[in-house]
Enzyme design. Structure first.
Site, PDB file in Angstrom:
ATOM      1  N   ASP A  80      -1.515  -6.737  -1.170  1.00  0.00           N
ATOM      2  CA  ASP A  80      -1.436  -7.969  -1.957  1.00  0.00           C
ATOM      3  C   ASP A  80      -1.859  -7.722  -3.403  1.00  0.00           C
ATOM      4  O   ASP A  80      -2.487  -6.717  -3.737  1.00  0.00           O
ATOM      5  CB  ASP A  80      -2.300  -9.064  -1.333  1.00  0.00           C
ATOM      6  CG  ASP A  80      -3.752  -8.644  -1.143  1.00  0.00           C
ATOM      7  OD1 ASP A  80      -4.008  -7.456  -0.890  1.00  0.00           O
ATOM      8  OD2 ASP A  80      -4.636  -9.505  -1.250  1.00  0.00           O
ATOM      9  N   GLU A 139      -5.993  -8.776   1.235  1.00  0.00           N
ATOM     10  CA  GLU A 139      -7.356  -8.259   1.091  1.00  0.00           C
ATOM     11  C   GLU A 139      -8.124  -9.018   0.019  1.00  0.00           C
ATOM     12  O   GLU A 139      -9.353  -9.140   0.093  1.00  0.00           O
ATOM     13  CB  GLU A 139      -7.312  -6.764   0.733  1.00  0.00           C
ATOM     14  CG  GLU A 139      -8.668  -6.080   0.718  1.00  0.00           C
ATOM     15  CD  GLU A 139      -9.438  -6.246  -0.577  1.00  0.00           C
ATOM     16  OE1 GLU A 139     -10.682  -6.222  -0.545  1.00  0.00           O
ATOM     17  OE2 GLU A 139      -8.788  -6.420  -1.640  1.00  0.00           O
TER      18      GLU A 139
END
Length: 390
Positions: A80, A139
């Site tokens: 991400d 994350e």
């Protein structure tokens, strides 16, 4: 076998860089990574490597079996991005998505893991054991993707798990690691002060939320300096305070936000309790309502001793520079994986020589792309060795 693997990674260097740059140009925020996951799927489809998706909200796990019996070793990469505008105006791979960029190296983590899988696939007839490639979403945003994937059972049959984090402030060619706590628990708190607003000319008729909040922030600096054992690291940071509507109006309410970083669960508990007591005491003293919302974030990342020894040995085998680092107060949800299985996370130096250091989460963040090769060789070497170990 490790030499064959390293040679394959060297041959893939241009591809590893190209994939990282593609992902850098097309970042997606936590829990929104649909195109990134599709790219990962297409990569594994081309290799005819089986995978499962979704695991949790958006995670993906691919698996590869060697021809010989051995252990099952998992490698993890997150994918991400962050809500930042990319300011690398001179980079041909600058983000094409407004206000979204890979400012923490997750694009590099993903490209690295994909090409480790490709290299191991080419050697599968000579390999022992099984390899699990964990591509983790979200994350950057608690509660994060790791805990979802762990609860879904991605580690159930895994013997060991490893990861790396590209580290843009460390010299390229260095590998940093340490036994025990290497990254902190990262918590988030919100404090709401509800006073009684009024006219700026008559403060005695009000309960000034702005003054109360300011005094509260100053008082809470003593949580660490006077409540916490000085041998147990802790950080209490106030990052945001909002209050007031105009220069001549006494504020009715105030909102405070910040973060707490600790390595020891008892210290974390102590900080939380101390903050709650101060909020309660201030509410009584100033005759107002103060509420504390404390959100536990990721736990501290605790490396296993044997895992760190393995990382150090791989560093020496590859001719890289091993450094035993101090703990970092940044957070990482790889902590959840290490709570379940032995292993370690290490930092792969990625500083660009001769360029100003822009830290992680900075709009000009970038990496020396040689670090991708170092990271791939490290993780692949560890996986091959551990899968074949008794």
């Amino acid at each position: 076998m490790q030499q064959k693997f390293s040679q394959l990674i060297d041959q893939m260097q241009d591809d590893i860089v190209q994939v990282r740059r593609h992902l850098h140009m097309h970042p997606e925020l936590s829990f929104q990574e649909t195109k990134t996951v599709q790219y990962i799927k297409d990569f594994y489809d081309a290799l005819q490597i089986e995978y499962q998706h979704p695991i949790g909200q958006n995670g993906l796990v691919a698996r590869l079996k060697g021809a010989k019996p051995g252990k099952t070793i998992a490698l993890r990469a997150d994918f991400d991005a962050l809500p930042l505008q990319d300011e690398k105006d001179d980079a041909p791979y600058q983000s094409t998505v407004p206000n979204v960029m890979h400012a923490c190296g997750h694009d590099g983590h993903t490209s690295t893991l994909l090409h480790i899988a490709k290299a191991l696939h080419a050697l599968k007839d000579e390999l022992a054991g099984e390899f699990v490639f964990i591509h983790q979403h979200a994350e950057e945003m608690a509660p994060g993707g790791a805990i979802e994937m762990v609860r879904a059972g991605v580690l159930d049959d895994v013997d060991e798990v490893y990861a790396t984090h590209l580290w843009a402030v460390n010299e390229t060619g260095t590998i940093e690691c340490r036994k025990g706590a290497i990254m902190a628990a990262a918590d988030h708190f919100l404090i709401h002060v509800q006073g009684h607003g009024g006219h700026g000319s008559a403060p005695h008729l009000s309960k000034d939320a702005l003054v109360i909040a300011s005094t509260l922030v100053v008082q809470m600096q003593q949580v660490v300096s006077r409540s916490v054992n000085p041998l147990q690291p802790a950080v209490v940071t106030f990052g945001k305070i909002e209050s007031g509507d105009a220069f001549n109006i006494i504020a009715d309410s105030a909102h405070i936000e910040g973060t707490v970083r600790t390595f020891d669960p008892e210290t974390q508990k102590l900080v939380k309790q101390s903050m709650a007591r101060i909020c309660e005491a201030f509410g009584d003293m100033y005759e107002c309502t103060i509420t504390l919302e404390y959100r536990d974030g990721y736990p501290a990342v605790i490396n296993h001793d044997e895992g760190v020894d393995i990382v150090e040995q791989a560093t020496h085998d590859l001719g890289l520079n091993y450094v035993e680092c101090e703990p970092y107060t940044g957070g990482e949800d790889f902590a959840y994986f290490l709570q379940e299985k032995p292993g370690a996370i290490f930092f792969t130096g990625a500083a660009i020589e001769g360029r100003p250091e822009y830290p992680h989460h900075h709009p000009k963040f970038d990496i020396d792309e040689q670090s991708l090769i170092n990271a791939a060789k490290m993780l692949g070497t560890i996986a091959i060795e551990r899968a074949a170990s008794k």
